[in-house]
Structures are given as structure tokens and as C-alpha cells.
Design an enzyme around this catalytic site. Structure first.
Site, PDB file in Angstrom:
ATOM      1  N   ARG A  37       0.876  -1.184   0.000  1.00 47.33           N
ATOM      2  CA  ARG A  37       0.000   0.000   0.000  1.00 47.33           C
ATOM      3  C   ARG A  37       0.906   1.225   0.000  1.00 47.33           C
ATOM      4  O   ARG A  37       1.735   1.400   0.899  1.00 47.33           O
ATOM      5  CB  ARG A  37      -0.912   0.008   1.227  1.00 47.33           C
ATOM      6  CG  ARG A  37      -1.665   1.323   1.394  1.00 47.33           C
ATOM      7  CD  ARG A  37      -2.818   1.236   2.354  1.00 47.33           C
ATOM      8  NE  ARG A  37      -3.922   0.505   1.766  1.00 47.33           N
ATOM      9  CZ  ARG A  37      -5.167   0.525   2.231  1.00 47.33           C
ATOM     10  NH1 ARG A  37      -5.455   1.239   3.306  1.00 47.33           N
ATOM     11  NH2 ARG A  37      -6.122  -0.160   1.647  1.00 47.33           N
TER      12      ARG A  37
ATOM     13  N   HIS B   2      -7.197   0.906  -6.742  1.00 46.69           N
ATOM     14  CA  HIS B   2      -7.408  -0.010  -5.614  1.00 46.69           C
ATOM     15  C   HIS B   2      -7.987  -1.312  -6.182  1.00 46.69           C
ATOM     16  O   HIS B   2      -9.143  -1.670  -5.931  1.00 46.69           O
ATOM     17  CB  HIS B   2      -8.365   0.639  -4.616  1.00 46.69           C
ATOM     18  CG  HIS B   2      -8.314   0.032  -3.243  1.00 46.69           C
ATOM     19  ND1 HIS B   2      -7.508  -1.043  -2.914  1.00 46.69           N
ATOM     20  CD2 HIS B   2      -8.980   0.372  -2.094  1.00 46.69           C
ATOM     21  CE1 HIS B   2      -7.693  -1.348  -1.636  1.00 46.69           C
ATOM     22  NE2 HIS B   2      -8.559  -0.499  -1.123  1.00 46.69           N
TER      23      HIS B   2
ATOM     24  N   GLN C 235      -9.699  -4.077  -3.988  1.00 46.50           N
ATOM     25  CA  GLN C 235     -11.040  -3.688  -3.556  1.00 46.50           C
ATOM     26  C   GLN C 235     -12.050  -3.975  -4.670  1.00 46.50           C
ATOM     27  O   GLN C 235     -13.138  -4.518  -4.423  1.00 46.50           O
ATOM     28  CB  GLN C 235     -11.060  -2.195  -3.206  1.00 46.50           C
ATOM     29  CG  GLN C 235     -12.413  -1.686  -2.754  1.00 46.50           C
ATOM     30  CD  GLN C 235     -12.854  -2.266  -1.425  1.00 46.50           C
ATOM     31  OE1 GLN C 235     -12.122  -2.196  -0.456  1.00 46.50           O
ATOM     32  NE2 GLN C 235     -14.042  -2.835  -1.371  1.00 46.50           N
TER      33      GLN C 235
ATOM     34  N   ASP D  81     -17.444   6.627  -2.101  1.00 49.40           N
ATOM     35  CA  ASP D  81     -16.201   6.519  -1.320  1.00 49.40           C
ATOM     36  C   ASP D  81     -15.981   7.865  -0.640  1.00 49.40           C
ATOM     37  O   ASP D  81     -16.674   8.852  -0.942  1.00 49.40           O
ATOM     38  CB  ASP D  81     -15.037   6.155  -2.262  1.00 49.40           C
ATOM     39  CG  ASP D  81     -13.735   5.884  -1.503  1.00 49.40           C
ATOM     40  OD1 ASP D  81     -13.801   5.592  -0.285  1.00 49.40           O
ATOM     41  OD2 ASP D  81     -12.653   5.972  -2.114  1.00 49.40           O
TER      42      ASP D  81
ATOM     43  N   CYS E 120     -16.576   1.151   0.071  1.00 44.16           N
ATOM     44  CA  CYS E 120     -15.419   0.298   0.381  1.00 44.16           C
ATOM     45  C   CYS E 120     -14.974   0.440   1.831  1.00 44.16           C
ATOM     46  O   CYS E 120     -14.184  -0.382   2.305  1.00 44.16           O
ATOM     47  CB  CYS E 120     -14.272   0.607  -0.571  1.00 44.16           C
ATOM     48  SG  CYS E 120     -13.781   2.329  -0.558  1.00 44.16           S
TER      49      CYS E 120
ATOM     50  N   ARG F 260     -13.112  -9.159   0.585  1.00 42.55           N
ATOM     51  CA  ARG F 260     -11.681  -8.873   0.404  1.00 42.55           C
ATOM     52  C   ARG F 260     -10.880 -10.143   0.703  1.00 42.55           C
ATOM     53  O   ARG F 260      -9.923 -10.472   0.005  1.00 42.55           O
ATOM     54  CB  ARG F 260     -11.234  -7.739   1.347  1.00 42.55           C
ATOM     55  CG  ARG F 260     -11.873  -6.378   1.082  1.00 42.55           C
ATOM     56  CD  ARG F 260     -11.410  -5.776  -0.226  1.00 42.55           C
ATOM     57  NE  ARG F 260      -9.964  -5.638  -0.288  1.00 42.55           N
ATOM     58  CZ  ARG F 260      -9.267  -4.607   0.221  1.00 42.55           C
ATOM     59  NH1 ARG F 260      -9.903  -3.597   0.793  1.00 42.55           N
ATOM     60  NH2 ARG F 260      -7.944  -4.554   0.110  1.00 42.55           N
TER      61      ARG F 260
HETATM   62  N1   CP Z   1     -11.289  -0.470   1.848  1.00 45.95           N
HETATM   63  C1   CP Z   1     -10.040  -0.472   2.358  1.00 45.95           C
HETATM   64  O1   CP Z   1      -9.031  -0.545   1.627  1.00 45.95           O
HETATM   65  O2   CP Z   1      -9.998  -0.403   3.706  1.00 45.95           O
HETATM   66  P1   CP Z   1      -8.672  -0.151   4.573  1.00 45.95           P
HETATM   67  O3   CP Z   1      -8.151   1.230   4.223  1.00 45.95           O
HETATM   68  O4   CP Z   1      -9.128  -0.244   6.002  1.00 45.95           O
HETATM   69  O5   CP Z   1      -7.663  -1.198   4.225  1.00 45.95           O
END
Ligand code: CP
Length: 327
Positions: A105, A132, A135, A227, A267, A295
């Protein structure tokens, strides 16, 4: 040397995306069935490297690797030498000597691409500023569970044309969906992403469109998605953004404009009263917890897919390879 990375949704073909979703469904259905077979990640390790906070991604990958029989090493980048200026390339090369996949990430997509170029194991995008894709895989699994199929469905996305929007546009196009994005002027998804999705749609039957009219986007839609208005790193803009994005709130009016069976997606994490009202987020059409759960299943399927298709020889160093072929 074959290494399969997953940096962007389009690293999968439509057929591969569909196969991963099928596998994710099977994994979900059989999760609690006891097996004496070793898991597909038995004897393997996966690094999770985080340059930004996470709840769902971190938990779901960690549990996914454990349930597949592997070992997970969760690393906060700030505690590594990356935080003191060691290069991404050196970090990727060193990680590759220890683990079988690197889940990252990070900020710019370029950081992921540099890591993938220097790694000799699969690199997975666990969220970048641009996309992402993990997701989106879980989201498609969730939509398929509710609607039976994906092709021809209309997904309406409300708010910032951000990383989540980019992945929905691309993954949706791969699946043959029609994705409508309702964003304020100046906050639309990147033109390059929209063009790429349109090109994919010519093959899959998918389509993408952008509007500044939230109710028009919602009209007859099968899926309503939103989002956060200020992504990680944009916290200083949160107040100004909340004014600009207010007309794009996923509220009861938007739900009423959609199809009678429309589902509501987010998400997470969510801000009740900003991008979505509390009554919609917690209401009967909401599938946000299924998204979060999926996920886990989708990422298990993805990791197994990438590792199955990555040539194990890729993990050997050039020096070892030379020794092996020298009589
Ligand atoms: N949706 C998502 O990526 O959640 P986090 O940021 O908690 O990993």
C-alpha cells in the site's frame, strides 16, 4: 522468466478476472470445510508493506495468507530502512529473497511499478493513489453474489474520481458492466483511465460515462457506490471538499432514483453524513460488510492465481542460475 504482478485491474484479462471471481466464490463456500490437503501457500511467505494506514486490507491479507497455509510478514514502511531513504528497488530486491509475494500500500503508482521492476516475485497493489484493484475484485464478487452476473449491469459511482473510482471503471469494463461516474467538475476520473475503459468495453460490452448530475447517474442503476471525499493524504482539504461534494452525497433521494433492487456499496471506512447518509449506509440495501468480507476471499483467489503463474525460477538470483547451467 514469468512474474505475474497485480498493479492495476487491467493486469488481468476478462477471462482471468472471471476465473478469479469463480475461485473466490468456491473459497468462500468451502472456507469452513476441514481439509488434510496442504494449502496453496504452504511453505510460502508473503510480505505486506504499508506506507499508509489500513484496517480491512491489512486484516484480510494477513488472514488470507494464514488460511492458505502460508506465513505473513506485516511491515509498517516507516519502521523499515525505506523510512530512512533506502531505495524502493533495493527494498524490493531484498524482500524477493525472503518472500514469495509482496503486497504494497503506497502513494504514487510509480512506486509500485518501480518495486515490480526490481522484484523477482509478484507485487500486488493494496491501494495506491491511482487504483485499488483488490477492492474492485471483492466488489465484483459482492455484486455477482447479489445479482448473479455482472455483464450488462449498471454501476453508478458518486463523488471523487479517485483510486477506487479508477478501479471500478476498469474492473467494471473488464466485466462488461456499464459504469457511470457522477463527480463535481474538476474531480472526474483521469481521462486516460476513461479512454482505457472505453477501449476495453468495445471488446467486453462494457461502457463508461461521466456526468455532473447525481440523480441522472442513479436513474435505473443496479449498484450505487460511493467513497470518501478526502482520501488519505488529502485531510487538509476535507472541509473545502465537503462543500464541493455535497450534491453527490449517496442519500435517500439517490436510492429512490435507482432500480428497485439496487444495492448500496462503500469500500469503507465511511463518514456518515458526508459521502453517505447513515440511514443508507446502515439500511437494507447496503452490502458494505459483504464487500469487506469478500476482500478475504477474493485476495486468496488472487494470491493463488499469481503464485501459480509465476515461474519459480524467477526467484533464483542470476548468480545461482549461472552456476546451475555452468558444467
Ligand atoms: N477499503 C479499504 O481498503 O480499507 P482499509 O483502508 O481499512 O484497508
Amino acid at each position: 522468466m514469468t512474474i505475474r504482478h497485480f498493479l492495476l485491474d487491467t493486469d488481468l484479462t476478462p477471462g482471468e478476472q472471471s476465473a478469479i471471481l469463480d475461485a473466490a466464490d468456491h473459497i468462500k463456500a468451502t472456507r469452513r470445510v476441514r481439509s488434510t490437503e496442504p494449502g496453496p501457500l504452504a511453505g510460502r511467505s508473503v510480505a505486506l508493506l504499508f506506507e499508509k494506514p489500513s484496517t480491512r486490507t491489512r486484516m484480510s491479507f494477513d488472514v488470507a495468507v494464514a488460511e492458505l497455509g502460508g506465513h505473513c510478514v506485516v511491515v509498517d514502511a516507516a519502521t523499515t530502512q525505506l523510512g530512512r531513504g533506502e531505495s524502493i528497488e533495493d527494498t524490493a530486491a531484498v524482500f524477493s529473497r525472503y518472500v514469495d509475494a509482496i503486497v504494497v500500500r503506497t502513494f504514487a503508482q510509480d512506486r509500485l511499478e518501480r518495486m515490480a521492476a526490481a522484484a523477482s516475485v509478484p507485487v500486488v497493489n493494496a491501494l495506491s493513489d491511482h487504483a485499488h484493484p483488490c477492492q474492485a475484485l471483492a466488489d465484483l464478487q459482492t455484486i455477482r453474489e447479489r445479482r448473479g452476473s455482472l455483464a450488462g449491469l449498471t454501476l453508478a459511482y458518486f463523488g471523487d474520481g479517485n483510486n477506487v473510482a479508477h478501479s471500478l471503471v476498469l474492473a467494471g469494463a473488464l466485466a462488461g458492466m456499464r459504469v457511470r461516474v457522477a463527480s463535481p467538475p474538476g474531480y472526474e476520473p483521469f481521462e486516460q483511465v476513461l479512454r482505457q475503459a472505453a477501449r476495453i468495453g468495445l471488446v467486453t460490452g462494457g461502457a463508461v460515462s461521466v456526468t455532473h448530475d447525481a440523480l441522472a447517474a442513479a436513474s435505473g442503476a443496479d449498484v450505487l457506490y460511493t467513497d470518501v471525499w478526502a482520501s488519505m493524504g488529502q485531510d487538509a482539504e476535507a472541509d473545502s471538499r465537503s462543500l464541493v461534494f455535497q450534491p453527490y452525497q449517496l442519500d435517500e433521494k439517490v436510492v429512490e432514483a435507482a432500480g428497485a433492487d439496487a444495492i448500496v456499496m462503500h469500500c469503507l471506512p465511511a463518514h456518515r453524513g458526508l459521502e453517505i447518509t447513515g440511514s443508507v449506509l446502515d439500511g437494507p440495501r447496503s452490502v458494505v460488510l459483504d464487500q469487506a468480507e469478500n476482500r478475504l476471499h477474493a485476495q486468496k483467489a488472487l494470491l493463488a492465481f499469481l503464485l501459480e503463474r509465476t515461474d519459480p525460477i524467477s526467484r533464483s538470483s542470476p548468480r545461482v542460475l549461472a552456476a546451475e547451467v555452468t558444467p
